[in-house]
Each structure stands twice: as C-alpha cells, then as structure tokens.
Design a protein around this motif. Structure first.
Motif, PDB file in Angstrom:
ATOM      1  N   GLY A 185      -1.824  -1.059   2.413  1.00 41.49           N
ATOM      2  CA  GLY A 185      -3.284  -1.163   2.303  1.00 41.49           C
ATOM      3  C   GLY A 185      -4.029   0.082   2.754  1.00 41.49           C
ATOM      4  N   LYS A 186      -3.322   1.215   2.890  1.00 30.93           N
ATOM      5  CA  LYS A 186      -3.976   2.437   3.386  1.00 30.93           C
ATOM      6  C   LYS A 186      -5.042   2.942   2.405  1.00 30.93           C
ATOM      7  N   SER A 187      -4.640   3.091   1.136  1.00 26.90           N
ATOM      8  CA  SER A 187      -5.624   3.580   0.153  1.00 26.90           C
ATOM      9  C   SER A 187      -6.727   2.546  -0.048  1.00 26.90           C
ATOM     10  N   SER A 188      -6.354   1.275   0.045  1.00 23.87           N
ATOM     11  CA  SER A 188      -7.361   0.225  -0.137  1.00 23.87           C
ATOM     12  C   SER A 188      -8.430   0.310   0.951  1.00 23.87           C
ATOM     13  N   LEU A 189      -7.996   0.705   2.144  1.00 28.95           N
ATOM     14  CA  LEU A 189      -8.940   0.842   3.245  1.00 28.95           C
ATOM     15  C   LEU A 189     -10.023   1.877   2.889  1.00 28.95           C
TER      16      LEU A 189
ATOM     17  N   SER B 192      -8.303  12.205  -3.039  1.00 29.17           N
ATOM     18  CA  SER B 192      -7.627  10.930  -3.291  1.00 29.17           C
ATOM     19  C   SER B 192      -6.127  11.151  -3.463  1.00 29.17           C
ATOM     20  N   GLN B 193      -5.417  10.038  -3.477  1.00 27.59           N
ATOM     21  CA  GLN B 193      -3.964  10.091  -3.600  1.00 27.59           C
ATOM     22  C   GLN B 193      -3.555  10.698  -4.947  1.00 27.59           C
ATOM     23  N   GLU B 194      -4.374  10.444  -5.968  1.00 25.19           N
ATOM     24  CA  GLU B 194      -4.139  11.107  -7.250  1.00 25.19           C
ATOM     25  C   GLU B 194      -5.236  12.140  -7.400  1.00 25.19           C
TER      26      GLU B 194
HETATM   27  N1  ATP Z   1      -6.941  -1.472  -8.282  1.00 26.25           N
HETATM   28  C1  ATP Z   1      -6.175  -2.446  -7.768  1.00 26.25           C
HETATM   29  N2  ATP Z   1      -6.272  -3.698  -8.248  1.00 26.25           N
HETATM   30  C2  ATP Z   1      -5.520  -4.683  -7.728  1.00 26.25           C
HETATM   31  N3  ATP Z   1      -4.656  -4.529  -6.725  1.00 26.25           N
HETATM   32  C3  ATP Z   1      -4.496  -3.312  -6.201  1.00 26.25           C
HETATM   33  C4  ATP Z   1      -5.259  -2.209  -6.702  1.00 26.25           C
HETATM   34  N4  ATP Z   1      -4.916  -1.122  -5.995  1.00 26.25           N
HETATM   35  C5  ATP Z   1      -3.981  -1.535  -5.101  1.00 26.25           C
HETATM   36  N5  ATP Z   1      -3.735  -2.833  -5.217  1.00 26.25           N
HETATM   37  C6  ATP Z   1      -2.818  -3.627  -4.373  1.00 26.25           C
HETATM   38  O1  ATP Z   1      -3.240  -3.518  -3.036  1.00 26.25           O
HETATM   39  C7  ATP Z   1      -2.131  -3.408  -2.159  1.00 26.25           C
HETATM   40  C8  ATP Z   1      -2.316  -2.219  -1.245  1.00 26.25           C
HETATM   41  O2  ATP Z   1      -2.287  -1.047  -2.002  1.00 26.25           O
HETATM   42  P1  ATP Z   1      -2.658   0.370  -1.439  1.00 26.25           P
HETATM   43  O3  ATP Z   1      -2.827   1.291  -2.578  1.00 26.25           O
HETATM   44  O4  ATP Z   1      -3.776   0.228  -0.502  1.00 26.25           O
HETATM   45  O5  ATP Z   1      -1.344   0.724  -0.622  1.00 26.25           O
HETATM   46  P2  ATP Z   1      -1.022   2.041   0.189  1.00 26.25           P
HETATM   47  O6  ATP Z   1      -0.820   1.632   1.597  1.00 26.25           O
HETATM   48  O7  ATP Z   1      -2.010   3.084  -0.081  1.00 26.25           O
HETATM   49  O8  ATP Z   1       0.380   2.443  -0.442  1.00 26.25           O
HETATM   50  P3  ATP Z   1       0.983   3.911  -0.746  1.00 26.25           P
HETATM   51  O9  ATP Z   1       1.514   4.401   0.551  1.00 26.25           O
HETATM   52  O10 ATP Z   1       2.057   3.635  -1.711  1.00 26.25           O
HETATM   53  O11 ATP Z   1      -0.092   4.733  -1.271  1.00 26.25           O
HETATM   54  C9  ATP Z   1      -0.909  -3.317  -3.035  1.00 26.25           C
HETATM   55  O12 ATP Z   1      -0.259  -4.543  -2.974  1.00 26.25           O
HETATM   56  C10 ATP Z   1      -1.432  -3.068  -4.436  1.00 26.25           C
HETATM   57  O13 ATP Z   1      -0.676  -3.722  -5.395  1.00 26.25           O
END
Ligand code: ATP
Ligand code: MG
Length: 620
Positions: A422-426, A470-472
């Motif tokens: 959930g890091k990017s989601s944060l 961003s990550q991308e």
């Molecule tokens: N646009 C989106 N729509 C629906 N679900 C999403 C979306 N983006 C991410 N997710 C879900 O949210 C959860 C957290 O994803 P996130 O991208 O925050 O992970 P992360 O910690 O950044 O991972 P990584 O280290 O791989 O970048 C994942 O289960 C993913 O499937």
C-alpha cells in the motif's frame, strides 16, 4: 442456436444505451453550443429561406408566362416575354446569392458551435475522477473525441445547412403550390404522411443499428492502441496471432455492424423512392382529368406538377437526411454523456467554461487570486494522516486501513513494505486522487475542500504544495525543455543547473538539439533510469515544500543513485521529504521510517531502529 455476443465483455464500449429515445439533455447541450450565435443564425435562416423562395418562385413565374402566352389572366398584365425573362434572371441571381450566403455563413457558425461543444466536453472530461480513467480504456475515450466528434462536426458543419434548405424547399413548395393550384396540396399532404409512416417504421431499427455501430468502433480502436503500446512484449512472447485474431474479431464485428446499418439505409431509401414513383403516376393521371374538367390552367398544372415531382424527391431526401442526422445526434449523445458526469470531488471548471452544467466553477476573481497563491511561504510543510481508510473503489478491498501519523515539517520520512503493501496507494490518497472513505489527510493541518459547501483550501493549491516522482516516471511527447519546465518559467541556465545536480548535464549536451531534443510519448525513447533522473530534475525545478519520491532511484545504477541521494539530500535539505524505496541504502539518511504491511503500520520510528527490524523480518 443462441446468438453469442461477438464482443468480449471486457472490451465493450460501456454503458451507452442502445435503444429508445434520445436523452433530453443532449438537446439542451446543442442549444448551449449554438447560444452565442442565435441572432445571427436567425438572420441567415431568413436569408436562406428568401433565397429558396426566389429560386423556386421562378417556376411560378414560368407558369404565369405560359398562361399569358395562352391568353389567360395573370397577376402581371402587360408583361412581355422579355419582361418575364428579366424577372426570372433577377430572381435567379438574387436567390443564388442568398442561398450561397446562407450555406457558407450558417455552416461556419455551426462549425464554431460544435467546436465549442468539443471544448466544453474536454474541460469536463479532463476533470473526471481517476476511477473513471482506471475503468475506461484510453481507446474508448479517444473514440468519443475522434470518430463520434468527427461525425458530429462533419454533419453539423455542412450538411445541416443542406438539410435546412430541404425544409425551406418543402415549406416554400407548399406555399407556391397553393398559389398555383390549392387542389395539389392534397397530393403533397398525402406524400408527407406516407413518407412519415415509412420513416417511423424504419426509425427504430435505423437508430439502434447506428448506436451499435458507434459503440462497436471503440473496442477495436482500444485494442489497436493497446497492441501498438505492447508491441515489443507481444513479439517477445510470440503472441502476434492471438492479438491479430482478437483484432480481427472486433473489426469483423464493426464491419458487420456497418454492413447492417448500410443495409437498413438502402432498404429505407428504396422504400422512399418507390413511394415517390407511385405518387407521380397518380398525379399525372389526375392532372389530365383536372384540365379536362377546367379545374386548372395548363400553366398552373405545369407548376404544380413540377413541384410534386420536386417535393416527392425532397420529402424523400428530407427523411434520408433525418436518419443521417440521427448519427450526428448519437455522437452528441455520447459526448453529452461525458459532459454530464460528476467531476472529481474538489475539482472546478475554469472561469472561462461557458455551459451551465451545474458543475462547480471558479469565479474569475478566485481563479486570479489562486494563481499567485501558495499553500505556505515556508520551505517545508507538515502532513497529517488521521485514521485514513482507503480503497480504489467501493467494491474493492481496503488498501489502507486506519493510518494515523504525522510527518513533521522538514522531516525526511522513508516508507518501506513488501510489494502490494500500500505504499504507492498512500501517495495516491495523499493527493486525494481517489475518494477517501474514512478519515482525513491534511497538509499543515489544512484539509482540501472536496465539497462545495464544505470548508478547506482549494484542491489545486493543496496538490501544488507537493512535487512528486511516481513509480512509473512519466514524460510527455514534446521537447525535453517542455517536459522539465511545462509552465516556461526558467532560463536555460537554471534548467541546466538542475540537470547537473542529477548528473545528466553532459548527457543532454551530447543529444542532438540539447534541451530541444525530442521526447516520444511516455518517454519511450529513453531508458527507465534516464526517465527517473529527468523526473528528478523536474522535481528540483518545482519549488514545492513537500517532495515525494516513489521508487525514484530503483532503476538507476548505483553511481547515479549515489549522485541522486546526495543531490536530493543537499537540495531538498530544508523540505519535507517522503521517500518510498525497496533499496534500503536509499533510506539510510531518513529521519524516520514507516513500515507498512497489508495497509497497516507495523512500525514507525527512527531509521536506526525500524530499518534493521524490517531487514531482519522481511528480508531473511
Ligand atoms: N488503480 C488501482 N485500482 C485498484 N487497485 C489497485 C490500484 N492500484 C493498486 N491497487 C491495489 O492496491 C494494493 C496496494 O498497491 P500499491 O501500489 O499501493 O502497493 P505498493 O506497496 O506500492 O507496491 P510496490 O512496492 O510493488 O510498488 C495492491 O493490492 C493493488 O492491487
Ligand atoms: Mg508502489
């Protein structure tokens, strides 16, 4: 055998209705598009009507001429043949000029009105919530703005004038036939009614096949766009055949839809022309009897007969055009659908948007005020997460579960956690790119204003206080300079200074064109590391109090990473920084580390405590 829907569901066009009457709001939208031109349009309509009247009226003059030659009374007593020729010539020239003026001027205004519609739809579509863009393939959106809009523009920007001319002709013919011989009105009314019945019988089929045709185009375009973007992956996995077959299937469906629409149109056209021929026969035979009985003069029969021939054709054309316009109206319907969607909460239309669609809009004074306003004059700002619950859509699971923490102004916070934690989601939540179901995120204890009635600061102002890699890493088609300095604020020297900090100055100087070098869409002519470094330079140029980096150095070599970590350490020393990284070396200089697992905080504390803890638990 049951019919199988040839379109795969996940590639379908979405929720546009295929049946039934048009949505009323689309007519309101059209009115709004034409609003500023209404007076001029009425003037041109009058000129056009006059023009058709003068041109068609010639037939009546010829009728009178014939009658005067055969010694009957006419409204022009004492007119010689030369006089009649002069009148005919004068009417023809004036009629032509009026018709020409109407066609050109009306079409120009109409094209302007439709491009206004395009602009207004664009203003709204670009402010729709992120969830809309997640769920709608780019190809589908592009179809609305290319082929649907193209249909609307093509038909409204020219043929509409023709269609109106046809309506003028019909009205004029009714008037002129009445002048020549009122008996013939019965024939015209009869033609009209019969054509109307044929039109009504065909309308439903034509409309639904047209709607399906519009909807069947976008899946094949969406598929095509995706295929070209993923061409290298498709080739390396040798999946050309599968993608080719999928395209063929979608394209075949589109073509079969096109064929069926054309078939419906042809059959409709045939029915219309058969009607006209039948009517001509009836009129011809009855005219003979009317002259016999003395109910009509030869001149008036000539006039009426000409008009009946013409009106039969014109009525047919009228209904054929009407079905053509259904296509344009379906295009407007599809654009209107985007225009009426809810904007992202907190988004406003700019003050120059003109259609009153009920969306929030900036007042010019507020817009002006916000242009020069910053969230804070300080170098850094604090961030508050208060019991934040976040998910991407209501039907998806929670991604962040009750996060509670504060990033101090000027602090360097590192975020760690496994993939998908959930890091990017944060960060997405921090930008309020999606709805936050429960809890709040604030900057300097200020919440963004997401609801017109609520309190808080402007969403744009809130977002502007953060610079983000961003990550991308995203670059856009255009020059390198455009990508680094979109608002054109900085001198070359300033931009080169930023490039030097990320170690790219020499590289840029070597490129043909230097700062004007061409960047392809999404930066695909650069390596991932180069893209990351350029995004970093872009970030350096933006003087935001909060800097956010999501895996900003994951794809560069260790030397470049070192340069970047050092550069950001120096350059962003007095800013608040939030850094997400898998490579733990990047995080060594952070003040604190936040450890996320499954959307929850496992630990938050000084780097020297949390990082080793994370290492031993997760990386064994
Ligand atoms: N646009 C989106 N729509 C629906 N679900 C999403 C979306 N983006 C991410 N997710 C879900 O949210 C959860 C957290 O994803 P996130 O991208 O925050 O992970 P992360 O910690 O950044 O991972 P990584 O280290 O791989 O970048 C994942 O289960 C993913 O499937
Ligand atoms: Mg991520």
């Amino acid at each position: 055998m049951s019919k199988v829907d040839p379109r795969p569901k996940y590639l379908s066009d979405g929720d546009v209705r295929k049946e039934g009457a048009f949505n009323k709001s689309l007519f309101l939208t059209l009115r709004l598009a034409y609003q500023p031109f209404l007076i001029r349009i009425f003037i041109y309509l009058f000129v056009g009507f006059l023009g058709r009247g003068l041109l068609l009226g010639n037939t009546n003059i010829i009728g009178f001429w014939v009658d005067s030659l055969s010694g009957q009374d006419t409204p022009f007593p004492g007119f010689t043949s030369q006089d009649f020729v002069m009148v005919l010539l004068f009417m023809a020239i004036l009629g032509f000029l009026c018709t020409f003026t109407f066609r050109v001027a009306f079409s120009r205004l109409s094209a302007k009105a439709i491009s206004r519609l395009y602009d207004e739809v664009t203003l709204r579509t670009s402010r729709l919530p992120m969830a809309f863009f997640d769920q709608t393939p780019a190809g589908r959106i592009i179809t609305r703005f290319s082929s649907d809009y193209g249909n609307v523009f093509r038909l409204f920007g020219g043929p509409l004038a023709e269609f109106i001319s046809i309506i003028f002709d019909l009205t004029m013919m009714v008037i002129l036939i009445t002048v020549a011989n009122p008996y013939y009105l019965i024939f015209v009314a009869f033609t009209g009614i019969l054509n109307f019945i044929v039109y009504k019988l065909n309308q439903k089929k034509l409309r639904s096949s047209r709607r399906e045709l519009s909807a069947s185009r976008s899946p094949s375009i969406a598929h095509f766009a995706e295929t070209t973007q993923g061409a290298s992956t498709i080739r390396s996995f040798r999946r050309e055949k599968i993608f080719g077959a999928r395209f063929e299937r979608l394209d075949r469906y589109f073509l079969s839809q096109k064929l069926s629409t054309t078939k419906h149109l042809m059959s409709f056209s045939l029915q219309m022309s058969s009607l006209t021929s039948l009517l001509l026969l009836v009129t011809g035979v009855s005219s003979y009897f009317m002259i016999e009985k003395g109910w009509a003069t030869i001149g008036s029969v000539g006039v009426a007969f000409t008009f009946i021939v013409l009106s039969g054709n014109t009525v047919g054309m009228f209904f054929e055009w009407l079905t053509q316009f259904e296509e344009a109206i379906i295009g407007v319907e599809r654009l209107d659908q985007y225009m009426r969607m809810d904007l992202e909460p907190g988004a406003h239309l700019p003050s120059f948007a003109q259609f009153p669609t009920g969306h929030p809009q900036y007042a010019p004074s507020l817009e002006q005020y916000l242009r020069h306003r910053r969230l804070t004059e300080e170098k850094s700002a604090s961030v508050q997460f208060r019991d934040v619950w976040f998910r991407y859509r209501k039907d998806l699971p929670w991604v962040l579960k009750g996060l509670n923490f504060e990033v101090q102004a000027g602090e360097r916070l590192g975020i760690v956690g496994r993939t998908g934690s959930g890091k990017s989601s944060l960060i997405q939540a921090l930008f309020y790119l999606y709805d936050i179901d429960k809890g709040q995120i604030a900057i300097n204890n200020h919440l963004p204003k997401l609801d017109e009635k609520g309190a808080g600061m402007d969403l744009n102002l809130y977002r502007q206080s953060m610079a983000f890699i961003s990550q991308e890493p995203i670059l856009f088609q255009g020059s390198l300079r455009f990508n680094l300095d979109i608002k054109e604020n900085f001198s070359d020297a300033h931009i080169f200074a930023a490039l030097e900090r990320v170690g790219l100055k020499a590289w840029v100087q070597e490129q043909p064109g230097g700062l004007d070098m061409r960047i392809e869409e999404r930066g695909k002519n650069l390596s991932l590391g180069e893209r990351q470094l350029l995004c970093m330079a872009r970030c350096l140029l933006q003087e935001a109090p909060i800097i956010i980096m999501d895996e900003a150095t994951s794809s560069v070599d260790p030397q470049s990473e070192e340069i970047m970590v050092k550069a950001t350490g120096e350059f962003f020393a007095d800013r608040t920084q939030i850094i997400i990284a898998h490579r733990l070396s990047t995080l060594a200089s952070c003040d604190r580390i936040l450890w996320l697992q499954n959307g929850e905080i496992i630990a938050l504390g000084p780097t020297s405590e949390v990082l080793p803890q994370f290492k031993t638990t997760e990386l064994v």
